[in-house]
Scaffold this motif. Structure first.
Motif, PDB file in Angstrom:
ATOM      1  N   ASP A   1      31.747  36.800  35.114  1.00 46.99           N
ATOM      2  CA  ASP A   1      30.788  38.042  35.652  1.00 46.99           C
ATOM      3  C   ASP A   1      29.971  37.784  35.426  1.00 46.99           C
ATOM      4  O   ASP A   1      28.934  37.935  36.580  1.00 46.99           O
ATOM      5  N   LEU A   2      28.929  36.988  34.564  1.00 47.54           N
ATOM      6  CA  LEU A   2      27.395  35.992  35.515  1.00 47.54           C
ATOM      7  C   LEU A   2      27.131  35.723  37.112  1.00 47.54           C
ATOM      8  O   LEU A   2      26.638  35.990  37.486  1.00 47.54           O
ATOM      9  N   SER A   3      28.614  34.623  37.599  1.00 46.78           N
ATOM     10  CA  SER A   3      28.263  34.197  38.656  1.00 46.78           C
ATOM     11  C   SER A   3      28.639  35.242  39.375  1.00 46.78           C
ATOM     12  O   SER A   3      28.430  35.287  40.175  1.00 46.78           O
ATOM     13  N   ALA A   4      29.351  36.787  39.136  1.00 46.72           N
ATOM     14  CA  ALA A   4      29.585  37.433  40.125  1.00 46.72           C
ATOM     15  C   ALA A   4      28.351  38.386  40.146  1.00 46.72           C
ATOM     16  O   ALA A   4      28.182  38.650  41.371  1.00 46.72           O
ATOM     17  N   THR A   5      28.216  38.479  39.013  1.00 51.96           N
ATOM     18  CA  THR A   5      26.744  39.588  38.469  1.00 51.96           C
ATOM     19  C   THR A   5      25.533  39.215  39.568  1.00 51.96           C
ATOM     20  O   THR A   5      24.146  39.737  39.827  1.00 51.96           O
ATOM     21  N   ARG A   6      25.557  37.520  39.078  1.00 47.30           N
ATOM     22  CA  ARG A   6      23.718  37.187  39.729  1.00 47.30           C
ATOM     23  C   ARG A   6      23.989  36.253  40.921  1.00 47.30           C
ATOM     24  O   ARG A   6      22.934  36.309  41.424  1.00 47.30           O
ATOM     25  N   LEU A   7      25.034  36.058  40.904  1.00 44.37           N
ATOM     26  CA  LEU A   7      25.277  35.576  42.767  1.00 44.37           C
ATOM     27  C   LEU A   7      26.214  36.057  43.947  1.00 44.37           C
ATOM     28  O   LEU A   7      24.781  36.236  44.350  1.00 44.37           O
ATOM     29  N   TYR A   8      27.428  35.709  43.592  1.00 43.92           N
ATOM     30  CA  TYR A   8      28.078  36.636  44.312  1.00 43.92           C
ATOM     31  C   TYR A   8      27.649  37.648  45.129  1.00 43.92           C
ATOM     32  O   TYR A   8      28.325  37.985  46.310  1.00 43.92           O
ATOM     33  N   GLU A   9      27.567  38.670  43.876  1.00 52.04           N
ATOM     34  CA  GLU A   9      27.534  39.902  44.585  1.00 52.04           C
ATOM     35  C   GLU A   9      25.936  40.054  45.263  1.00 52.04           C
ATOM     36  O   GLU A   9      25.900  41.152  46.503  1.00 52.04           O
ATOM     37  N   PRO A  10      24.813  39.853  44.701  1.00 46.97           N
ATOM     38  CA  PRO A  10      23.678  39.220  45.406  1.00 46.97           C
ATOM     39  C   PRO A  10      23.774  38.860  46.619  1.00 46.97           C
ATOM     40  O   PRO A  10      22.814  39.654  47.644  1.00 46.97           O
ATOM     41  N   ALA A  11      23.948  38.043  47.026  1.00 47.30           N
ATOM     42  CA  ALA A  11      24.501  37.121  47.837  1.00 47.30           C
ATOM     43  C   ALA A  11      25.387  37.781  49.395  1.00 47.30           C
ATOM     44  O   ALA A  11      25.929  37.583  50.339  1.00 47.30           O
ATOM     45  N   GLY A  12      26.209  39.101  48.800  1.00 47.28           N
ATOM     46  CA  GLY A  12      26.922  39.528  49.460  1.00 47.28           C
ATOM     47  C   GLY A  12      28.242  38.817  49.200  1.00 47.28           C
ATOM     48  O   GLY A  12      28.858  38.726  50.984  1.00 47.28           O
ATOM     49  N   MET A  13      29.089  38.149  48.819  1.00 47.19           N
ATOM     50  CA  MET A  13      30.269  37.520  49.169  1.00 47.19           C
ATOM     51  C   MET A  13      31.131  38.144  48.130  1.00 47.19           C
ATOM     52  O   MET A  13      31.299  37.920  47.217  1.00 47.19           O
ATOM     53  N   THR A  14      31.397  38.980  49.201  1.00 43.64           N
ATOM     54  CA  THR A  14      32.382  40.140  48.190  1.00 43.64           C
ATOM     55  C   THR A  14      33.187  39.396  48.556  1.00 43.64           C
ATOM     56  O   THR A  14      35.018  40.269  47.788  1.00 43.64           O
ATOM     57  N   ARG A  15      33.950  38.599  48.929  1.00 42.37           N
ATOM     58  CA  ARG A  15      35.917  37.554  48.120  1.00 42.37           C
ATOM     59  C   ARG A  15      35.945  36.856  48.011  1.00 42.37           C
ATOM     60  O   ARG A  15      36.435  35.543  47.942  1.00 42.37           O
ATOM     61  N   THR A  16      35.343  35.593  47.293  1.00 43.58           N
ATOM     62  CA  THR A  16      34.708  34.780  46.239  1.00 43.58           C
ATOM     63  C   THR A  16      34.454  35.177  44.644  1.00 43.58           C
ATOM     64  O   THR A  16      34.300  36.344  44.852  1.00 43.58           O
ATOM     65  N   SER A  17      34.997  34.964  43.534  1.00 42.71           N
ATOM     66  CA  SER A  17      35.484  35.076  42.647  1.00 42.71           C
ATOM     67  C   SER A  17      35.832  33.557  41.722  1.00 42.71           C
ATOM     68  O   SER A  17      35.695  32.436  42.324  1.00 42.71           O
ATOM     69  N   SER A  18      35.296  33.304  40.446  1.00 41.91           N
ATOM     70  CA  SER A  18      35.554  32.361  38.881  1.00 41.91           C
ATOM     71  C   SER A  18      36.851  32.686  39.014  1.00 41.91           C
ATOM     72  O   SER A  18      36.259  32.157  37.630  1.00 41.91           O
ATOM     73  N   ARG A  19      37.454  33.679  39.315  1.00 37.26           N
ATOM     74  CA  ARG A  19      38.662  33.665  38.598  1.00 37.26           C
ATOM     75  C   ARG A  19      39.674  33.458  38.851  1.00 37.26           C
ATOM     76  O   ARG A  19      40.342  33.546  40.408  1.00 37.26           O
ATOM     77  N   PHE A  20      40.561  33.026  38.295  1.00 37.79           N
ATOM     78  CA  PHE A  20      41.989  32.586  38.856  1.00 37.79           C
ATOM     79  C   PHE A  20      42.728  33.708  39.635  1.00 37.79           C
ATOM     80  O   PHE A  20      43.669  33.681  40.634  1.00 37.79           O
ATOM     81  N   ALA A  21      42.462  34.928  38.463  1.00 41.57           N
ATOM     82  CA  ALA A  21      43.998  35.173  39.002  1.00 41.57           C
ATOM     83  C   ALA A  21      43.219  36.561  40.350  1.00 41.57           C
ATOM     84  O   ALA A  21      44.431  37.366  40.426  1.00 41.57           O
ATOM     85  N   ASP A  22      41.677  36.290  40.259  1.00 43.69           N
ATOM     86  CA  ASP A  22      41.571  37.301  41.397  1.00 43.69           C
ATOM     87  C   ASP A  22      42.253  36.581  42.684  1.00 43.69           C
ATOM     88  O   ASP A  22      42.413  37.166  43.160  1.00 43.69           O
ATOM     89  N   PHE A  23      41.885  35.021  42.658  1.00 36.94           N
ATOM     90  CA  PHE A  23      42.543  34.723  43.628  1.00 36.94           C
ATOM     91  C   PHE A  23      44.520  34.443  43.759  1.00 36.94           C
ATOM     92  O   PHE A  23      44.566  35.034  45.441  1.00 36.94           O
ATOM     93  N   ILE A  24      44.678  34.714  43.026  1.00 35.09           N
ATOM     94  CA  ILE A  24      46.055  34.158  43.126  1.00 35.09           C
ATOM     95  C   ILE A  24      46.555  36.369  43.445  1.00 35.09           C
ATOM     96  O   ILE A  24      47.201  36.058  43.611  1.00 35.09           O
ATOM     97  N   ASN A  25      46.190  36.305  43.137  1.00 39.65           N
ATOM     98  CA  ASN A  25      46.817  38.461  42.938  1.00 39.65           C
ATOM     99  C   ASN A  25      46.118  38.487  44.714  1.00 39.65           C
ATOM    100  O   ASN A  25      46.692  39.906  45.054  1.00 39.65           O
ATOM    101  N   ASP A  26      45.077  38.357  45.041  1.00 38.24           N
ATOM    102  CA  ASP A  26      44.063  38.470  46.166  1.00 38.24           C
ATOM    103  C   ASP A  26      46.030  38.258  47.619  1.00 38.24           C
ATOM    104  O   ASP A  26      46.103  37.478  47.156  1.00 38.24           O
ATOM    105  N   ASP A  27      46.547  38.891  48.191  1.00 40.55           N
ATOM    106  CA  ASP A  27      47.203  38.967  49.499  1.00 40.55           C
ATOM    107  C   ASP A  27      47.152  38.029  50.392  1.00 40.55           C
ATOM    108  O   ASP A  27      47.922  37.365  50.762  1.00 40.55           O
ATOM    109  N   ASN A  28      45.651  38.195  50.701  1.00 39.43           N
ATOM    110  CA  ASN A  28      45.171  37.215  52.059  1.00 39.43           C
ATOM    111  C   ASN A  28      44.908  35.768  50.959  1.00 39.43           C
ATOM    112  O   ASN A  28      43.838  35.462  51.272  1.00 39.43           O
TER     113      ASN A  28
END
Length: 172
Positions: free
Chosen positions: A23-50
């Motif tokens: 959550d911290l990496s998303a709220t402090r880095l990825y979201e403010p930087a506009g990194m909309t397809r970046t995640s620190s969660r394996f579930a986000d990666f594996i559940n993304d169709d692309n």
């Protein structure tokens, strides 16, 4: 340098902030930087169709074979991203913590990650905090690579004086 040592430090920082690392990496880095397809969660990666399937060579053929859940070392080697998001991250790094006019990371702590902290490849190679730090004829060069025998590898080079960043994402 170890992935799990870096992970322990990141988890301690996240605990001090009262959040999980993911959550911290998303709220402090990825979201403010506009990194909309970046995640620190394996579930986000594996559940993304692309998402990329890692490939290994089996009997002369490249086949998708293994799936690696890197959640246990997410801060050091478990972030999933895209070429577009990596370009934003490199621009943030080259902008000394500022991206598109918005300050996201304080420049002094970011600069500390680039300072030599231990000898890696004498006489010109050192480890910073997550970076291989070296000098070449063009000036400061920062790099980091990570790879998995299970079929994926990433290499990043930053040349701050040149305003140049290169990321290579490989599969197999």
């Amino acid at each position: 340098y170890t992935n799990f040592g870096l992970t322990a430090g990141a988890v301690a920082a996240a605990n001090a902030a009262g959040q999980a690392w993911e959550d911290l990496s998303a709220t402090r880095l990825y979201e403010p930087a506009g990194m909309t397809r970046t995640s620190s969660r394996f579930a986000d990666f594996i559940n993304d169709d692309n998402h990329a399937a890692t490939h290994v060579q089996v009997d002369g053929q490249w086949l998708p074979r293994y799936v690696r859940n890197a959640d246990a070392q997410s801060p050091a080697g478990g972030v999933s991203s895209t070429a577009s998001d990596m370009a934003r991250w490199m621009r943030l790094q080259l902008g000394d913590g500022t991206l598109d006019g918005t300050g996201i990371i304080a420049s002094d702590p970011l600069a500390e990650t680039r300072a030599p902290h231990s000898v890696a490849n004498p006489p010109v190679g050192f480890y910073g905090l997550g970076w291989l730090v070296s000098l070449d004829p063009t000036g400061l060069r920062l790099s980091h690579s990570g790879a998995f025998a299970l079929g994926a590898g990433t290499t990043v080079y930053l040349f701050p004086e040149e305003g140049l960043g290169i990321t290579v994402l490989t599969n197999g």
